[in-house]
Scaffold this motif. Sequence first.
Motif, PDB file in Angstrom:
ATOM      1  N   PRO A 256     -19.346   8.575  16.818  1.00 34.44           N
ATOM      2  CA  PRO A 256     -18.756   8.917  18.052  1.00 34.44           C
ATOM      3  C   PRO A 256     -18.469   7.868  18.628  1.00 34.44           C
ATOM      4  CG  PRO A 256     -21.355   9.055  17.993  1.00 34.44           C
ATOM      5  CD  PRO A 256     -20.789   9.156  16.593  1.00 34.44           C
ATOM      6  N   ASP A 257     -19.022   6.657  18.499  1.00 36.15           N
ATOM      7  CA  ASP A 257     -18.448   5.338  19.252  1.00 36.15           C
ATOM      8  C   ASP A 257     -17.556   4.734  18.441  1.00 36.15           C
ATOM      9  OD1 ASP A 257     -20.183   4.471  17.307  1.00 36.15           O
ATOM     10  OD2 ASP A 257     -21.303   3.302  18.675  1.00 36.15           O
ATOM     11  N   SER A 258     -16.979   4.950  17.456  1.00 33.88           N
ATOM     12  CA  SER A 258     -16.001   4.248  16.549  1.00 33.88           C
ATOM     13  C   SER A 258     -14.537   4.056  17.551  1.00 33.88           C
ATOM     14  CB  SER A 258     -15.509   4.960  15.360  1.00 33.88           C
ATOM     15  OG  SER A 258     -14.548   4.275  14.619  1.00 33.88           O
ATOM     16  N   THR A 259     -14.241   2.835  17.419  1.00 31.40           N
ATOM     17  CA  THR A 259     -13.021   2.428  18.019  1.00 31.40           C
ATOM     18  C   THR A 259     -12.108   1.783  17.360  1.00 31.40           C
ATOM     19  OG1 THR A 259     -14.129   0.136  18.788  1.00 31.40           O
ATOM     20  CG2 THR A 259     -14.416   2.224  20.459  1.00 31.40           C
ATOM     21  N   GLN A 260     -12.347   1.750  15.751  1.00 34.79           N
ATOM     22  CA  GLN A 260     -11.406   0.961  14.924  1.00 34.79           C
ATOM     23  C   GLN A 260     -10.064   2.103  14.354  1.00 34.79           C
ATOM     24  OE1 GLN A 260     -11.978  -2.358  14.291  1.00 34.79           O
ATOM     25  NE2 GLN A 260     -13.629  -1.813  15.610  1.00 34.79           N
ATOM     26  N   PRO A 261      -9.126   1.257  14.418  1.00 35.26           N
ATOM     27  CA  PRO A 261      -7.850   2.024  14.033  1.00 35.26           C
ATOM     28  C   PRO A 261      -7.873   2.412  12.455  1.00 35.26           C
ATOM     29  CG  PRO A 261      -7.365  -0.146  14.243  1.00 35.26           C
ATOM     30  CD  PRO A 261      -8.722  -0.037  14.624  1.00 35.26           C
ATOM     31  N   GLN A 262      -7.315   3.267  12.088  1.00 30.75           N
ATOM     32  CA  GLN A 262      -7.331   3.505  10.518  1.00 30.75           C
ATOM     33  C   GLN A 262      -6.271   2.828   9.888  1.00 30.75           C
ATOM     34  OE1 GLN A 262      -7.227   7.564   9.829  1.00 30.75           O
ATOM     35  NE2 GLN A 262      -8.561   8.420  11.408  1.00 30.75           N
ATOM     36  N   TRP A 263      -6.533   1.767   9.069  1.00 31.97           N
ATOM     37  CA  TRP A 263      -5.679   0.834   8.576  1.00 31.97           C
ATOM     38  C   TRP A 263      -5.625   1.593   6.903  1.00 31.97           C
ATOM     39  CZ3 TRP A 263      -3.289  -2.784  11.068  1.00 31.97           C
ATOM     40  CH2 TRP A 263      -3.652  -3.049  12.169  1.00 31.97           C
ATOM     41  N   SER A 264      -4.175   1.982   6.795  1.00 36.00           N
ATOM     42  CA  SER A 264      -4.038   2.371   5.495  1.00 36.00           C
ATOM     43  C   SER A 264      -3.662   1.320   4.371  1.00 36.00           C
ATOM     44  CB  SER A 264      -2.600   3.464   5.321  1.00 36.00           C
ATOM     45  OG  SER A 264      -2.900   4.171   6.566  1.00 36.00           O
TER      46      SER A 264
ATOM     47  N   SER B 153      14.196  -1.496   1.192  1.00 33.63           N
ATOM     48  CA  SER B 153      15.020  -2.320   1.643  1.00 33.63           C
ATOM     49  C   SER B 153      14.898  -3.798   1.659  1.00 33.63           C
ATOM     50  CB  SER B 153      15.066  -1.937   3.141  1.00 33.63           C
ATOM     51  OG  SER B 153      15.543  -0.790   3.266  1.00 33.63           O
ATOM     52  N   LYS B 154      14.043  -4.055   0.702  1.00 32.97           N
ATOM     53  CA  LYS B 154      13.585  -5.530   0.348  1.00 32.97           C
ATOM     54  C   LYS B 154      12.877  -6.017   1.793  1.00 32.97           C
ATOM     55  CE  LYS B 154      15.884  -4.966  -3.243  1.00 32.97           C
ATOM     56  NZ  LYS B 154      15.052  -4.815  -4.515  1.00 32.97           N
ATOM     57  N   GLY B 155      12.327  -5.380   2.447  1.00 41.20           N
ATOM     58  CA  GLY B 155      11.336  -5.789   3.275  1.00 41.20           C
ATOM     59  C   GLY B 155      10.050  -6.130   3.000  1.00 41.20           C
ATOM     60  N   LYS B 156       9.239  -6.992   3.509  1.00 39.29           N
ATOM     61  CA  LYS B 156       7.727  -7.055   3.214  1.00 39.29           C
ATOM     62  C   LYS B 156       6.879  -6.650   4.397  1.00 39.29           C
ATOM     63  CE  LYS B 156       9.206 -11.349   0.978  1.00 39.29           C
ATOM     64  NZ  LYS B 156       9.101 -12.875   0.782  1.00 39.29           N
ATOM     65  N   PRO B 157       6.282  -5.325   4.007  1.00 41.93           N
ATOM     66  CA  PRO B 157       5.415  -4.721   5.054  1.00 41.93           C
ATOM     67  C   PRO B 157       4.000  -5.702   5.007  1.00 41.93           C
ATOM     68  CG  PRO B 157       6.304  -2.772   3.474  1.00 41.93           C
ATOM     69  CD  PRO B 157       6.807  -4.411   3.051  1.00 41.93           C
ATOM     70  N   ALA B 158       3.486  -5.624   6.118  1.00 41.32           N
ATOM     71  CA  ALA B 158       2.181  -6.748   6.214  1.00 41.32           C
ATOM     72  C   ALA B 158       0.975  -5.709   6.358  1.00 41.32           C
ATOM     73  CB  ALA B 158       2.501  -7.345   7.595  1.00 41.32           C
ATOM     74  N   CYS B 159       1.349  -4.531   7.081  1.00 38.56           N
ATOM     75  CA  CYS B 159       0.175  -3.666   7.239  1.00 38.56           C
ATOM     76  C   CYS B 159       0.623  -2.244   7.782  1.00 38.56           C
ATOM     77  CB  CYS B 159      -1.062  -4.244   7.994  1.00 38.56           C
ATOM     78  SG  CYS B 159      -0.473  -4.543   9.898  1.00 38.56           S
ATOM     79  N   CYS B 160      -0.269  -1.268   7.703  1.00 36.49           N
ATOM     80  CA  CYS B 160       0.206  -0.100   8.201  1.00 36.49           C
ATOM     81  C   CYS B 160      -1.039   0.737   8.788  1.00 36.49           C
ATOM     82  CB  CYS B 160       0.712   0.696   7.210  1.00 36.49           C
ATOM     83  SG  CYS B 160       1.217   2.474   7.669  1.00 36.49           S
ATOM     84  N   ALA B 161      -0.870   1.003  10.180  1.00 39.09           N
ATOM     85  CA  ALA B 161      -1.942   1.482  10.960  1.00 39.09           C
ATOM     86  C   ALA B 161      -1.728   3.095  11.352  1.00 39.09           C
ATOM     87  CB  ALA B 161      -2.517   0.755  12.179  1.00 39.09           C
ATOM     88  N   VAL B 162      -2.400   3.994  11.360  1.00 41.89           N
ATOM     89  CA  VAL B 162      -2.291   5.245  11.582  1.00 41.89           C
ATOM     90  C   VAL B 162      -3.211   5.765  12.571  1.00 41.89           C
ATOM     91  CG1 VAL B 162      -2.365   7.735  10.614  1.00 41.89           C
ATOM     92  CG2 VAL B 162      -1.667   6.017   8.985  1.00 41.89           C
ATOM     93  N   ILE B 163      -2.502   6.075  13.725  1.00 44.36           N
ATOM     94  CA  ILE B 163      -3.008   6.540  15.053  1.00 44.36           C
ATOM     95  C   ILE B 163      -3.346   7.866  14.908  1.00 44.36           C
ATOM     96  CG2 ILE B 163      -2.618   4.476  16.480  1.00 44.36           C
ATOM     97  CD1 ILE B 163      -0.420   6.216  17.635  1.00 44.36           C
ATOM     98  N   SER B 164      -4.429   8.479  15.382  1.00 40.11           N
ATOM     99  CA  SER B 164      -4.794   9.838  15.280  1.00 40.11           C
ATOM    100  C   SER B 164      -4.806  10.451  16.625  1.00 40.11           C
ATOM    101  CB  SER B 164      -6.217  10.261  14.765  1.00 40.11           C
ATOM    102  OG  SER B 164      -6.591  11.595  14.623  1.00 40.11           O
ATOM    103  N   GLU B 165      -3.933  11.688  16.607  1.00 44.45           N
ATOM    104  CA  GLU B 165      -3.864  12.402  17.917  1.00 44.45           C
ATOM    105  C   GLU B 165      -5.114  13.290  18.008  1.00 44.45           C
ATOM    106  OE1 GLU B 165       0.276  13.885  18.827  1.00 44.45           O
ATOM    107  OE2 GLU B 165       0.517  12.821  16.916  1.00 44.45           O
ATOM    108  N   VAL B 166      -6.056  13.492  17.273  1.00 43.08           N
ATOM    109  CA  VAL B 166      -6.974  14.298  17.360  1.00 43.08           C
ATOM    110  C   VAL B 166      -8.317  13.685  17.259  1.00 43.08           C
ATOM    111  CG1 VAL B 166      -6.059  16.335  15.906  1.00 43.08           C
ATOM    112  CG2 VAL B 166      -7.231  14.763  14.798  1.00 43.08           C
ATOM    113  N   ASN B 167      -8.471  12.302  17.461  1.00 45.13           N
ATOM    114  CA  ASN B 167      -9.390  11.397  17.790  1.00 45.13           C
ATOM    115  C   ASN B 167     -10.262  11.932  18.936  1.00 45.13           C
ATOM    116  OD1 ASN B 167     -11.046   9.276  18.427  1.00 45.13           O
ATOM    117  ND2 ASN B 167     -10.275   8.300  16.541  1.00 45.13           N
ATOM    118  N   SER B 168     -11.424  12.311  18.812  1.00 44.56           N
ATOM    119  CA  SER B 168     -12.277  12.665  19.935  1.00 44.56           C
ATOM    120  C   SER B 168     -12.959  11.396  20.873  1.00 44.56           C
ATOM    121  CB  SER B 168     -13.429  13.619  19.544  1.00 44.56           C
ATOM    122  OG  SER B 168     -14.374  12.724  18.772  1.00 44.56           O
ATOM    123  N   VAL B 169     -12.481  10.454  20.418  1.00 42.27           N
ATOM    124  CA  VAL B 169     -13.064   9.190  21.238  1.00 42.27           C
ATOM    125  C   VAL B 169     -12.067   8.539  21.757  1.00 42.27           C
ATOM    126  CG1 VAL B 169     -14.519   7.070  20.931  1.00 42.27           C
ATOM    127  CG2 VAL B 169     -14.799   8.765  19.432  1.00 42.27           C
TER     128      VAL B 169
END
Length: 410
Positions: free
Chosen positions: A226-234, A262-278
């Motif tokens: 219930p008190d989680s404030t961390q983003p979901q890192w994929s 496209s020959k890019g270099k992704p560093a990270c990917c974070a997913v924000i949730s629209e159903v997160n109750s917190v």
Amino acid sequence: MELLEYQAKELFREVGIPVLPSQKIAEPRELKKLQIPYPVVLKSQVKVGGRGKAGGIRFVANTIDAIAAARAIFNLSILGEYPKFILAEAQFNAEQEFFLAVVLDYDLQCPVLLGSATGGMNVELLLENLQKVVVENNFSSFLARRLAVKMGLKSHLLQSVSDVIEKMYRLFQEKDLELIEINPLGVNASGQLMALDGKITVNDYAWARHQELTALNSVNQVSEIPDSTQPQWSWYDDKGKVAIICNHPDLALLTWDLVAQSKGKPACCAVISEVNSVLTASEQLHQVLAQLPDLKGLKVILINVLTDQATEQELIEAIAEYLEIIIEPQSKSTGEERQLVANGALVRSRPTSVNKSFVNRKPLSSVKFVLRFLSSKLDWFPETESEQQVYCAENLEEAVAQAISLVKSK
């Protein structure tokens, strides 16, 4: 709505996609009556990825070890999610692992078949070998076979994998799915195929048409902290240049794929949730942005979001607020009014106050933002030192191209 692995495999069985004998476990003592011979694998049933690396998948050889492992898994949080169930499944000795998926592409407005001859946990290798076939009109066996050929499959594997792709598309169409994924599809020494893991996303508007899916999803699947404030890192790569932020794992995978191709270099990917109750979507975005300064080589933040206009507006305001803090951290007073304009209209006019969570944050003043929203047209964003910091794109391909161009220009 995303289904859990055991639910996805129930649907796989319906259309004849091969799956292993398995049993759903609600509490550790049920393993005393396990109907599957040992050794078995125990899998945490949560929706997020990274179960293996987090310790949510364990191999056991007897009942005593299984009960101990199950207790540990039930008490293991994976990105803020605790499992309500564990899946006990027979083991399978795979010599090869493939990735297969059927996804609804919102840009192309049609389904797309995806496949890689290097499936499994190595996302980078999977994406390097990812092949795509667009279903522009009616689906046919030829399209499934074309994907298998592009994956480099031959002989009996060409036909057997094509058959699995056909069954996946049949399930995709019959159940109104947005995504069906098998990763990995294992192949043993005798050439037998087995769906070792599965993921299914059902269109939110399709539930009323499919009562069988409603029954399948009737159980409260996951309890969240219930008190989680961390983003979901994929995914994460500390040598990358482009940070990706999306509002759905499938959209994140597609964006990462296009950046990599496209020959890019992704560093990270974070997913924000629209159903997160917190946390609201904007609060989650703030949490993600607050952690990005730790990536020393970061050059561009690519935000690709498909949602309703109200949530888009909320995220636009969050980005504008974030940029205000970076641009003029000392010049703002509590009572000073500042108008933020987007889409040619006033977004809001309010006293500017610094968000406390950003006071000690290292600013990202040198990083560029590339925004792609579905419906909002962004006509204005603050500039810093007479240099444009925010770029807007109407489609994903344009957004990726802009991000790659900004990386190269630095």
